[in-house]
Design a protein around this motif. Structure first.
Motif, mmCIF file in Angstrom:
data_model
loop_
_atom_site.group_PDB
_atom_site.id
_atom_site.type_symbol
_atom_site.label_atom_id
_atom_site.label_comp_id
_atom_site.label_asym_id
_atom_site.label_seq_id
_atom_site.Cartn_x
_atom_site.Cartn_y
_atom_site.Cartn_z
ATOM 1 N N GLY A 471 67.318 73.839 24.347
ATOM 2 C CA GLY A 471 68.429 73.900 25.179
ATOM 3 C C GLY A 471 68.421 72.711 25.879
ATOM 4 O O GLY A 471 67.522 71.770 26.143
ATOM 5 N N ARG A 472 69.642 72.230 26.819
ATOM 6 C CA ARG A 472 69.821 71.014 27.661
ATOM 7 C C ARG A 472 70.178 71.640 28.894
ATOM 8 O O ARG A 472 71.084 72.571 28.986
ATOM 9 N N GLY A 473 70.074 70.891 29.964
ATOM 10 C CA GLY A 473 70.720 71.206 31.388
ATOM 11 C C GLY A 473 70.415 72.626 31.513
ATOM 12 O O GLY A 473 69.163 72.861 31.442
ATOM 13 N N LEU A 474 71.386 73.229 32.135
ATOM 14 C CA LEU A 474 71.179 74.685 32.577
ATOM 15 C C LEU A 474 70.914 75.730 31.616
ATOM 16 O O LEU A 474 70.576 76.758 31.868
ATOM 17 N N HIS A 475 70.808 75.187 30.331
ATOM 18 C CA HIS A 475 70.640 76.010 29.258
ATOM 19 C C HIS A 475 69.334 75.933 28.851
ATOM 20 O O HIS A 475 68.788 76.557 27.925
ATOM 21 N N TYR A 476 68.348 74.811 29.448
ATOM 22 C CA TYR A 476 67.264 74.687 29.038
ATOM 23 C C TYR A 476 66.172 76.137 29.591
ATOM 24 O O TYR A 476 65.397 76.535 28.690
ATOM 25 N N PRO A 477 66.490 76.602 30.670
ATOM 26 C CA PRO A 477 65.736 77.665 31.125
ATOM 27 C C PRO A 477 66.041 79.000 30.067
ATOM 28 O O PRO A 477 65.268 79.982 29.919
ATOM 29 N N ILE A 478 67.175 78.888 29.623
ATOM 30 C CA ILE A 478 67.609 80.063 28.712
ATOM 31 C C ILE A 478 66.868 79.872 27.385
ATOM 32 O O ILE A 478 66.595 80.762 26.816
ATOM 33 N N ALA A 479 66.693 78.669 26.809
ATOM 34 C CA ALA A 479 65.867 78.501 25.707
ATOM 35 C C ALA A 479 64.321 78.951 26.025
ATOM 36 O O ALA A 479 63.912 79.773 24.973
ATOM 37 N N LEU A 480 63.824 78.842 27.089
ATOM 38 C CA LEU A 480 62.694 79.085 27.596
ATOM 39 C C LEU A 480 62.638 80.754 27.704
ATOM 40 O O LEU A 480 61.559 81.417 26.977
ATOM 41 N N GLU A 481 63.534 81.309 28.169
ATOM 42 C CA GLU A 481 63.725 82.993 28.184
ATOM 43 C C GLU A 481 63.800 83.237 26.714
ATOM 44 O O GLU A 481 63.269 84.503 26.179
ATOM 45 N N GLY A 482 64.719 82.759 25.770
ATOM 46 C CA GLY A 482 64.555 83.372 24.319
ATOM 47 C C GLY A 482 63.286 83.168 23.476
ATOM 48 O O GLY A 482 62.944 84.025 23.103
ATOM 49 N N ALA A 483 62.786 82.127 23.878
ATOM 50 C CA ALA A 483 61.230 81.934 23.367
ATOM 51 C C ALA A 483 60.320 83.087 23.910
ATOM 52 O O ALA A 483 59.479 83.730 23.274
ATOM 53 N N LEU A 484 60.279 83.301 25.289
ATOM 54 C CA LEU A 484 59.407 84.245 25.783
ATOM 55 C C LEU A 484 59.920 85.582 25.118
ATOM 56 O O LEU A 484 58.831 86.470 24.694
ATOM 57 N N LYS A 485 60.900 86.054 25.025
ATOM 58 C CA LYS A 485 61.307 87.201 24.323
ATOM 59 C C LYS A 485 60.876 87.328 23.101
ATOM 60 O O LYS A 485 60.497 88.321 22.718
ATOM 61 N N LEU A 486 60.988 86.435 22.248
ATOM 62 C CA LEU A 486 60.405 86.398 20.708
ATOM 63 C C LEU A 486 58.943 86.617 20.857
ATOM 64 O O LEU A 486 58.605 87.444 20.036
ATOM 65 N N LYS A 487 58.299 85.840 21.490
ATOM 66 C CA LYS A 487 56.997 85.874 21.582
ATOM 67 C C LYS A 487 56.169 87.306 22.327
ATOM 68 O O LYS A 487 55.366 87.622 21.629
ATOM 69 N N GLU A 488 57.061 87.736 23.035
ATOM 70 C CA GLU A 488 56.552 89.095 23.821
ATOM 71 C C GLU A 488 56.365 90.142 22.885
ATOM 72 O O GLU A 488 55.611 91.029 22.672
ATOM 73 N N ILE A 489 57.573 90.480 21.944
ATOM 74 C CA ILE A 489 57.891 91.704 21.215
ATOM 75 C C ILE A 489 57.468 91.529 19.783
ATOM 76 O O ILE A 489 57.240 92.483 19.018
ATOM 77 N N SER A 490 57.946 90.193 19.209
ATOM 78 C CA SER A 490 57.443 90.147 17.663
ATOM 79 C C SER A 490 56.187 89.377 17.421
ATOM 80 O O SER A 490 55.921 89.629 16.314
ATOM 81 N N TYR A 491 55.465 88.876 18.421
ATOM 82 C CA TYR A 491 54.095 88.311 18.182
ATOM 83 C C TYR A 491 54.317 87.064 17.571
ATOM 84 O O TYR A 491 53.296 86.437 16.915
#
Length: 608
Positions: A471-491
């Protein structure tokens, strides 16, 4: 994290305790147990789910009118029956004391060594068993005075519920650093770590303060402060979202909560007619006039919402903003600006690291504080000068969804309010942003309609073990959140980067086997982002792009595109995170993981 339920009544309270544990399952746990004092101490424990504990109890004819129960998230000692709570302590071969505990006792090894020398036998690796034996050793026939003395020996954070064989229909609780509540009812009274546990039994709740010890009996409760002086605490009527535990037509709570986001955001915006300081409390006008910067403290998903808010606050309100991981901030010596507004963000309002960071910030000299929180009765709301409640409703799934988008909504309200006060937002801009906020629930419904397309992507993701998010700019934190969600529940191992950082190292990871998820709104950085995407394609990487409806992107070899219905400007992060939540959910579903209770994680992190 761990959950406590206790009850003193004239009826069999085992069904109440078990129902309370079920209501606390969302907090995360790896073992559970229940104990009663019924002419003697008796317990049942399990390293499976509460349903298995219930079967065990039913098979044994387990009953009693005084009891304690617990769900444990392992800290000291592996998930095993001998480490599960409740813990008992015996004298002369007879079990005398039963105890459950949330938190961490930092000096337990010292206490354990002392008690072993006195002949106490430890059956577990937990810090909790040391408390049980300590209470037993100090027991003088009065459980209240014993607990009051024992807790003064404890260093760390704890909430405990204790009973003694010789004092039927009595439980003593104590808290320091971990939440504990009292529930009141006619001829029966309760203890719990969360009001949710008591939904259906009582809505009359007392929130214990730091250092309180409570004596719970049939005829009432008596509360004592850390100096052992009797005190009165306010009784509150609390609606504990008892309906939230019903799944309805959904397969998992996470799925339900993803689809509840339009309503949650609408509720969060209820009563907002303009960007006015009084949205945040009666003192907000004076506080906001006195600040010249913002310091945001949070953990996990809430930290990412704070990162997004930094872009808003600096670009729209022209306020210098720093965002700190609370667990790190509390252990360093930062430069202090007393005129900074300290903003703490938490779904539960009981996050231990964030509460400790708030306390530390105050000790350093920060005068002004504001909490963004989903629980109005939480410690965080009580300990900040100002607050804004997100009104997301109960969030059961461990992986946060609607709490995140409502936090973003509240943080944008804060940004716009500060911008208006600082002369950075005229009437026309205010009307535009108000209209955009009110349209958010409808826009989110359109994004949720993309679920079938995202399901198709998830089938490919389910076969992968690694993924990159850009992500870029204010969507970089959204990319971080997306990665966190994937690793949290799909491993699946997932990392997020600002897209411009690819060439500075992460590009070495890109192969045909590496899916690269790209958050690509049609904003001023879109051409830069397209260049970064070409860097991925040149290395054979597979791109999965969430674009806007008015972008010129389309699917081609190695590039898979889903278009969101519309570009939403500064509020775009609230829309773009939703398909990332759905991608994580359906990928986990395809991999067969426990979506709502991912391994090793807890919902409310109330220990360090």
């Amino acid at each position: 994290m761990c959950g406590i339920v206790g009850a003193v009544a004239q009826r069999n309270i085992v069904p109440i305790l078990l129902e309370g544990l079920k209501r606390l399952e969302y907090r995360g746990y790896d073992s559970c147990g229940v104990a009663v004092n019924n002419g003697g101490l008796k317990r049942a424990r399990s390293v499976s789910r509460v349903a298995e504990l219930e079967r065990q109890v039913d098979d044994s004819g387990f009953a009693g009118n005084t009891g304690i129960a617990h769900t444990r998230w392992a800290t000291h000692g592996v998930p095993a029956t001998n480490n599960a709570h409740p813990h008992f302590s015996a004298r002369d071969g007879e079990q005398r004391i039963g105890l459950v505990h949330n938190g961490i006792i930092e000096n337990y090894e010292e206490i354990r060594t002392e008690l072993k020398a006195l002949g106490y036998v430890f059956e577990s690796q937990t810090d909790t068993e040391a408390i049980a034996h300590l209470v037993n050793h100090m027991y003088d026939g009065d459980l209240l005075s014993t607990v009051q003395k024992a807790v003064k020996r404890l260093h760390g954070a704890f909430a405990i519920a204790v009973f003694a064989k010789d004092e039927p229909q009595r439980i003593v609780g104590a808290r320091l650093g971990c939440p504990l509540i009292v529930g009141l009812c006619d001829n029966e009274n309760f203890l719990a770590s969360d009001a949710m546990a008591l939904a259906g039994s009582t809505d009359q709740i007392i929130y214990l303060e730091e250092g309180d010890v409570v004596d719970v009996r049939l005829d009432g409760v008596r509360i004592y402060d850390r100096d052992d002086q009797p005190v009165e605490r306010r009784v509150q009527t609390v609606q504990a979202y008892s309906g939230a535990i019903e799944l309805g037509p959904y397969r998992h709570y996470m799925q339900k909560e993803i689809f509840e986001q339009p309503r949650a955001i609408s509720d969060t915006l209820e009563g907002v007619l303009g960007f006015a300081p009084d949205l945040f409390g009666p003192k907000a006008q004076d506080v906001f006039a006195d600040i010249d910067s913002v310091l945001i403290l949070a953990c996990g998903t809430s930290y990412y919402s704070g990162m997004t808010a930094k872009y808003w606050l600096e670009s729209l309100a022209n306020l210098p903003t720093s965002v700190e991981i609370a667990s790190e901030y509390r252990y360093r010596k930062p430069a202090v600006n007393p005129k900074a507004l300290v903003v703490v963000i938490s779904q539960s309002g009981e996050t231990a690291d964030t509460l400790a960071a708030l306390k530390y910030a105050k000790e350093l000299g920060h005068r002004h504080s504001l909490s963004i929180c989903n629980v109005g009765t939480s410690a965080m709301v009580r300990e900040t000068e100002l607050s804004y409640l997100t009104r997301a409703g109960a969030e059961i799934g461990v992986a946060s969804t609607k709490a995140f988008t409502t936090q973003l909504t509240a943080l944008f309200l804060l940004t716009a309010t500060l911008a208006k006060m600082r002369g950075k937002l005229d009437a026309e801009a205010e009307a535009f942003y108000l209209k955009s906020l009110r349209h958010l629930p409808t826009a989110l419904q359109s994004v949720l309609a993309l679920e079938p397309h995202i399901i198709a992507w998830s089938e490919a993701f389910a076969r992968k073990e690694n993924a990159l998010f850009l992500g870029r700019g204010l969507h970089y934190p959204i990319a971080l959140e997306g990665a966190l969600k994937l690793k949290e529940i799909s491993y699946i191992h997932a990392e997020a980067y600002p897209a411009g950082e690819l060439k500075h190292g992460p590009l070495a990871l890109v192969t045909e086997e590496m899916p690269v998820v790209t958050v690509a709104p049609n904003d001023t950085l879109i051409e830069k982002l397209k260049s970064n995407m070409q860097e991925v394609r040149a290395r054979g990487g597979q791109l999965y792009v969430f674009a806007d409806g008015d972008s010129q992107m389309s699917s081609s070899e190695g590039i898979h595109v889903i278009r969101l219905p519309e570009h939403y400007g500064l509020l775009s992060p609230i829309l773009h995170v939703v398909p990332l939540q759905l991608l994580a959910y359906h990928t986990a579903l395809a991999r067969g993981t426990d979506v709502d209770k991912p391994r090793n994680l807890a919902k409310s992190v109330t220990v360090e």
